[in-house]
Design a protein around this motif. Structure first.
Motif, PDB file in Angstrom:
ATOM      1  N   VAL A 155       0.878  -1.156   0.000  1.00 17.24           N
ATOM      2  CA  VAL A 155       0.000   0.000   0.000  1.00 17.24           C
ATOM      3  C   VAL A 155       0.919   1.210   0.000  1.00 17.24           C
ATOM      4  O   VAL A 155       1.880   1.273   0.774  1.00 17.24           O
ATOM      5  CB  VAL A 155      -0.970   0.021   1.202  1.00 17.24           C
ATOM      6  CG1 VAL A 155      -0.234  -0.124   2.531  1.00 17.24           C
ATOM      7  CG2 VAL A 155      -1.776   1.321   1.193  1.00 17.24           C
ATOM      8  N   GLY A 156       0.671   2.139  -0.914  1.00 16.38           N
ATOM      9  CA  GLY A 156       1.526   3.313  -1.040  1.00 16.38           C
ATOM     10  C   GLY A 156       0.743   4.595  -0.840  1.00 16.38           C
ATOM     11  O   GLY A 156      -0.450   4.677  -1.154  1.00 16.38           O
ATOM     12  N   ILE A 157       1.411   5.594  -0.292  1.00 17.24           N
ATOM     13  CA  ILE A 157       0.856   6.943  -0.122  1.00 17.24           C
ATOM     14  C   ILE A 157       1.791   7.915  -0.829  1.00 17.24           C
ATOM     15  O   ILE A 157       3.014   7.835  -0.663  1.00 17.24           O
ATOM     16  CB  ILE A 157       0.766   7.330   1.367  1.00 17.24           C
ATOM     17  CG1 ILE A 157      -0.166   6.396   2.125  1.00 17.24           C
ATOM     18  CG2 ILE A 157       0.345   8.797   1.524  1.00 17.24           C
ATOM     19  CD1 ILE A 157      -1.631   6.541   1.790  1.00 17.24           C
ATOM     20  N   GLU A 158       1.240   8.816  -1.643  1.00 19.96           N
ATOM     21  CA  GLU A 158       2.056   9.836  -2.310  1.00 19.96           C
ATOM     22  C   GLU A 158       1.374  11.192  -2.161  1.00 19.96           C
ATOM     23  O   GLU A 158       0.189  11.339  -2.494  1.00 19.96           O
ATOM     24  CB  GLU A 158       2.240   9.516  -3.802  1.00 19.96           C
ATOM     25  CG  GLU A 158       2.658   8.087  -4.126  1.00 19.96           C
ATOM     26  CD  GLU A 158       4.055   7.696  -3.674  1.00 19.96           C
ATOM     27  OE1 GLU A 158       4.805   8.581  -3.231  1.00 19.96           O
ATOM     28  OE2 GLU A 158       4.384   6.499  -3.760  1.00 19.96           O
ATOM     29  N   TYR A 159       2.112  12.177  -1.643  1.00 21.46           N
ATOM     30  CA  TYR A 159       1.654  13.562  -1.556  1.00 21.46           C
ATOM     31  C   TYR A 159       2.417  14.387  -2.585  1.00 21.46           C
ATOM     32  O   TYR A 159       3.627  14.210  -2.761  1.00 21.46           O
ATOM     33  CB  TYR A 159       1.952  14.154  -0.172  1.00 21.46           C
ATOM     34  CG  TYR A 159       0.980  13.818   0.934  1.00 21.46           C
ATOM     35  CD1 TYR A 159       0.224  12.644   0.931  1.00 21.46           C
ATOM     36  CD2 TYR A 159       0.838  14.686   2.006  1.00 21.46           C
ATOM     37  CE1 TYR A 159      -0.647  12.352   1.969  1.00 21.46           C
ATOM     38  CE2 TYR A 159      -0.032  14.407   3.052  1.00 21.46           C
ATOM     39  CZ  TYR A 159      -0.763  13.238   3.029  1.00 21.46           C
ATOM     40  OH  TYR A 159      -1.623  12.952   4.069  1.00 21.46           O
ATOM     41  N   PHE A 160       1.739  15.341  -3.230  1.00 21.06           N
ATOM     42  CA  PHE A 160       2.383  16.229  -4.196  1.00 21.06           C
ATOM     43  C   PHE A 160       1.994  17.678  -3.927  1.00 21.06           C
ATOM     44  O   PHE A 160       0.850  17.973  -3.591  1.00 21.06           O
ATOM     45  CB  PHE A 160       1.959  15.864  -5.623  1.00 21.06           C
ATOM     46  CG  PHE A 160       2.302  14.455  -6.023  1.00 21.06           C
ATOM     47  CD1 PHE A 160       3.566  14.130  -6.484  1.00 21.06           C
ATOM     48  CD2 PHE A 160       1.348  13.446  -5.917  1.00 21.06           C
ATOM     49  CE1 PHE A 160       3.878  12.833  -6.856  1.00 21.06           C
ATOM     50  CE2 PHE A 160       1.654  12.146  -6.287  1.00 21.06           C
ATOM     51  CZ  PHE A 160       2.914  11.831  -6.743  1.00 21.06           C
ATOM     52  N   GLY A 161       2.963  18.579  -4.076  1.00 25.16           N
ATOM     53  CA  GLY A 161       2.660  19.998  -4.056  1.00 25.16           C
ATOM     54  C   GLY A 161       2.831  20.686  -2.728  1.00 25.16           C
ATOM     55  O   GLY A 161       2.326  21.801  -2.540  1.00 25.16           O
ATOM     56  N   THR A 162       3.571  20.088  -1.804  1.00 28.07           N
ATOM     57  CA  THR A 162       3.863  20.767  -0.541  1.00 28.07           C
ATOM     58  C   THR A 162       5.279  20.441  -0.102  1.00 28.07           C
ATOM     59  O   THR A 162       5.663  19.271  -0.053  1.00 28.07           O
ATOM     60  CB  THR A 162       2.872  20.383   0.575  1.00 28.07           C
ATOM     61  OG1 THR A 162       3.347  20.916   1.822  1.00 28.07           O
ATOM     62  CG2 THR A 162       2.695  18.881   0.698  1.00 28.07           C
ATOM     63  N   ALA A 163       6.044  21.495   0.204  1.00 27.58           N
ATOM     64  CA  ALA A 163       7.410  21.323   0.695  1.00 27.58           C
ATOM     65  C   ALA A 163       7.487  21.522   2.201  1.00 27.58           C
ATOM     66  O   ALA A 163       8.569  21.472   2.786  1.00 27.58           O
ATOM     67  CB  ALA A 163       8.337  22.331   0.002  1.00 27.58           C
ATOM     68  N   SER A 164       6.351  21.709   2.842  1.00 28.19           N
ATOM     69  CA  SER A 164       6.323  22.019   4.271  1.00 28.19           C
ATOM     70  C   SER A 164       6.709  20.805   5.121  1.00 28.19           C
ATOM     71  O   SER A 164       6.307  19.674   4.808  1.00 28.19           O
ATOM     72  CB  SER A 164       4.920  22.475   4.674  1.00 28.19           C
ATOM     73  OG  SER A 164       4.789  22.523   6.080  1.00 28.19           O
ATOM     74  N   PRO A 165       7.442  21.013   6.210  1.00 25.25           N
ATOM     75  CA  PRO A 165       7.728  19.912   7.134  1.00 25.25           C
ATOM     76  C   PRO A 165       6.461  19.348   7.765  1.00 25.25           C
ATOM     77  O   PRO A 165       6.460  18.218   8.248  1.00 25.25           O
ATOM     78  CB  PRO A 165       8.638  20.555   8.181  1.00 25.25           C
ATOM     79  CG  PRO A 165       8.436  22.021   8.056  1.00 25.25           C
ATOM     80  CD  PRO A 165       8.096  22.275   6.635  1.00 25.25           C
ATOM     81  N   ALA A 166       5.368  20.119   7.745  1.00 23.38           N
ATOM     82  CA  ALA A 166       4.096  19.611   8.256  1.00 23.38           C
ATOM     83  C   ALA A 166       3.639  18.402   7.450  1.00 23.38           C
ATOM     84  O   ALA A 166       3.046  17.463   7.995  1.00 23.38           O
ATOM     85  CB  ALA A 166       3.038  20.714   8.195  1.00 23.38           C
ATOM     86  N   ALA A 167       3.902  18.416   6.147  1.00 21.19           N
ATOM     87  CA  ALA A 167       3.517  17.289   5.297  1.00 21.19           C
ATOM     88  C   ALA A 167       4.338  16.044   5.642  1.00 21.19           C
ATOM     89  O   ALA A 167       3.808  14.929   5.673  1.00 21.19           O
ATOM     90  CB  ALA A 167       3.703  17.651   3.826  1.00 21.19           C
ATOM     91  N   ASP A 168       5.642  16.233   5.906  1.00 18.19           N
ATOM     92  CA  ASP A 168       6.485  15.105   6.301  1.00 18.19           C
ATOM     93  C   ASP A 168       5.928  14.446   7.558  1.00 18.19           C
ATOM     94  O   ASP A 168       5.802  13.211   7.646  1.00 18.19           O
ATOM     95  CB  ASP A 168       7.917  15.567   6.578  1.00 18.19           C
ATOM     96  CG  ASP A 168       8.562  16.284   5.406  1.00 18.19           C
ATOM     97  OD1 ASP A 168       7.895  17.150   4.807  1.00 18.19           O
ATOM     98  OD2 ASP A 168       9.727  16.002   5.101  1.00 18.19           O
ATOM     99  N   ALA A 169       5.596  15.289   8.551  1.00 21.98           N
ATOM    100  CA  ALA A 169       5.071  14.773   9.811  1.00 21.98           C
ATOM    101  C   ALA A 169       3.729  14.082   9.604  1.00 21.98           C
ATOM    102  O   ALA A 169       3.456  13.033  10.198  1.00 21.98           O
ATOM    103  CB  ALA A 169       4.934  15.906  10.830  1.00 21.98           C
ATOM    104  N   GLU A 170       2.885  14.654   8.739  1.00 22.85           N
ATOM    105  CA  GLU A 170       1.566  14.050   8.505  1.00 22.85           C
ATOM    106  C   GLU A 170       1.688  12.688   7.834  1.00 22.85           C
ATOM    107  O   GLU A 170       0.974  11.741   8.200  1.00 22.85           O
ATOM    108  CB  GLU A 170       0.694  14.975   7.650  1.00 22.85           C
ATOM    109  CG  GLU A 170      -0.691  14.384   7.389  1.00 22.85           C
ATOM    110  CD  GLU A 170      -1.649  15.349   6.728  1.00 22.85           C
ATOM    111  OE1 GLU A 170      -2.000  16.344   7.393  1.00 22.85           O
ATOM    112  OE2 GLU A 170      -2.051  15.105   5.567  1.00 22.85           O
ATOM    113  N   VAL A 171       2.582  12.567   6.861  1.00 21.18           N
ATOM    114  CA  VAL A 171       2.752  11.283   6.170  1.00 21.18           C
ATOM    115  C   VAL A 171       3.250  10.206   7.136  1.00 21.18           C
ATOM    116  O   VAL A 171       2.788   9.053   7.111  1.00 21.18           O
ATOM    117  CB  VAL A 171       3.705  11.447   4.963  1.00 21.18           C
ATOM    118  CG1 VAL A 171       4.205  10.103   4.468  1.00 21.18           C
ATOM    119  CG2 VAL A 171       3.000  12.194   3.838  1.00 21.18           C
TER     120      VAL A 171
END
Length: 436
Positions: A139-155
């Motif tokens: 199972v894979g998750i891919e986020y696009f369009g955000t460079a914020s460290p908040a996205a790293d933490a959310e993933v």
């Protein structure tokens, strides 16, 4: 050969499954359904939408996206030419195909960040062992369009929530930052200088990596090369100010989210597209292949494959490995679905009526069965037992004429009279819920 000899000769299977593959059998598939359902629910709670990409892609996608110096591209891909001579590769991982799909279909023109998830099969030619197959599921998750460290933490939190929702314990989360191309250039110089003193002891693969991609030396599994890692320069000492600030902010947000982690400066991941944050979820219960989930940020991958400069990040979770951990921990999976009702009959007329009843039940969402093999009544009852039917109902001439019958609970033989009218499905549903 005599006729009897031919009849008695045992038929041989034409071929067996290829080495490094597994059959997912009906008696165990409920385990897969459990994991997939929970992963899907958690992903969608985070706003992710499903994407499905081809099982095979043009080879250059992985050569460019994954990286020509990786073991995946150099040694592990299943690559062949199609009938027009084009080089095709069975996908060794899911990210490159997902990136290609969102670029090609213009999804990056929609509202960003774009959050996607997928279930996919991957293929790598590796030596099979426990937890490592040549065909495996993720199972894979891919986020696009955000460079914020908040996205790293959310993933990372998303992956952690899937694992917690499955009930899995004793999983450690290790994180690191491998910086950006700017600060990695200085780190590469330091690694080359350090490893050059061991040139005559490095394995052949690492000797090639020393000039082309020295960070891959930290990923080598050979006993000799691994022994040099403990004194090697650490990437965290070479991060530029921006990368260091990014990593510190990721850690702060993980702390706020209550996600426990340790920093492991030796995590570099085996694919070239990673930048900044990388992470692994590790179990010590399934042998040497302990990573059940891994991922990170890949800010240059979209541009490398042919899109605009759009940052991305994600992870892949190995379904075979997470199921192994769940089995070792004796965790409960969602119960295997059972037949709600088997309707037995005696002759053609009652068999036709039984089939009519079964079809109505199926339209209402029940798992209902009747005889489709011309079995005797006794054989039908044996079959109902074998498939684990919750209830059984016998249809004879009297039952047809009176539109009434008895539901027999197979676990204890209790019988309940029922009328075969419009309220029959409602009655059956109530009785099944009482058992559950």
């Amino acid at each position: 050969m005599q006729k009897n000899e031919r009849n008695n000769k045992k038929m041989e299977l034409v071929t067996k499954k290829p080495r490094g593959t597994e059959d997912k059998l009906p008696k165990e598939i409920y385990k897969w359904h459990t994991v997939e359902k929970i992963a899907r629910n958690v992903a969608e709670a985070y706003g992710c939408k499903e994407i499905r990409t081809p099982t095979f892609e043009h080879t250059e996608l992985f050569q460019r996206g994954v990286g020509g110096t990786t073991d995946v591209v150099q040694k592990e891909m299943y690559t062949f030419n199609d009938k027009k001579g084009r080089s095709i590769t069975l996908k060794p991982e899911g990210t490159a195909g997902a990136v290609r799909a969102v670029i090609e279909n213009g999804l990056l023109n929609d509202a960003l960040p774009l959050k996607t998830y997928y279930f996919t099969r991957c293929f790598r030619y590796e030596a099979p062992q426990s937890g490592r197959l040549r065909e495996f599921n993720q199972v894979g998750i891919e986020y696009f369009g955000t460079a914020s460290p908040a996205a790293d933490a959310e993933v990372i939190a998303l992956a952690n929530d899937i694992i917690k929702s499955l009930g899995v314990k004793n999983i450690s989360i290790e994180i690191n930052s491998i910086g950006c191309p700017k600060c990695r250039a200085e780190y590469h110089k330091a690694l080359k200088e350090y490893y050059s003193q061991y040139k005559d002891q490095l394995c052949g693969t690492c000797l090639e990596r020393l000039d082309r991609n020295p960070m891959r030396l930290l990923d080598c599994k050979s006993e000799i090369c691994s022994s040099f890692k403990k004194d090697a320069p650490m990437i965290l000492d070479y991060l530029c100010d921006d990368c260091r600030e990014h990593f510190e902010n990721v850690k702060k947000r993980l702390d706020v989210l209550g996600v426990s982690y340790t920093v492991n400066p030796l995590i570099v991941r085996g694919l070239d597209y990673y930048t900044n944050t990388v992470f692994e979820f590790i179990s010590n219960e399934i042998g040497s292949q302990g990573a059940v989930c891994a991922g990170g940020r890949y800010n240059g991958l979209v541009e490398e494959i042919g899109g605009n400069s759009v940052p991305g990040l994600g992870f892949a979770m190995g379904l075979e490995r997470i199921i192994m951990v769940m089995e070792n921990q004796k965790l409960e999976f969602e119960p295997e679905k059972k037949c709600d009702l088997y309707i037995a009959s005696f002759d053609d007329e009652t068999s036709i009526y039984a089939m009519e009843l079964v079809q109505k039940l199926r339209e209402e969402g029940f798992w209902a069965e009747c005889d489709i093999s011309g079995r005797s009544f006794k054989a039908q009852m044996k079959y109902a037992n074998k498939i684990g039917a919750t209830y059984c109902m016998v249809i004879g001439g009297d039952e047809m004429n009176t539109k009434s019958a008895k539901l027999k609970r197979m676990s204890d033989g209790t019988e309940t009279p029922v009328t075969l009218d419009d309220k029959f499905c409602e009655k059956l549903n109530t009785m099944i819920l009482e058992i559950v």
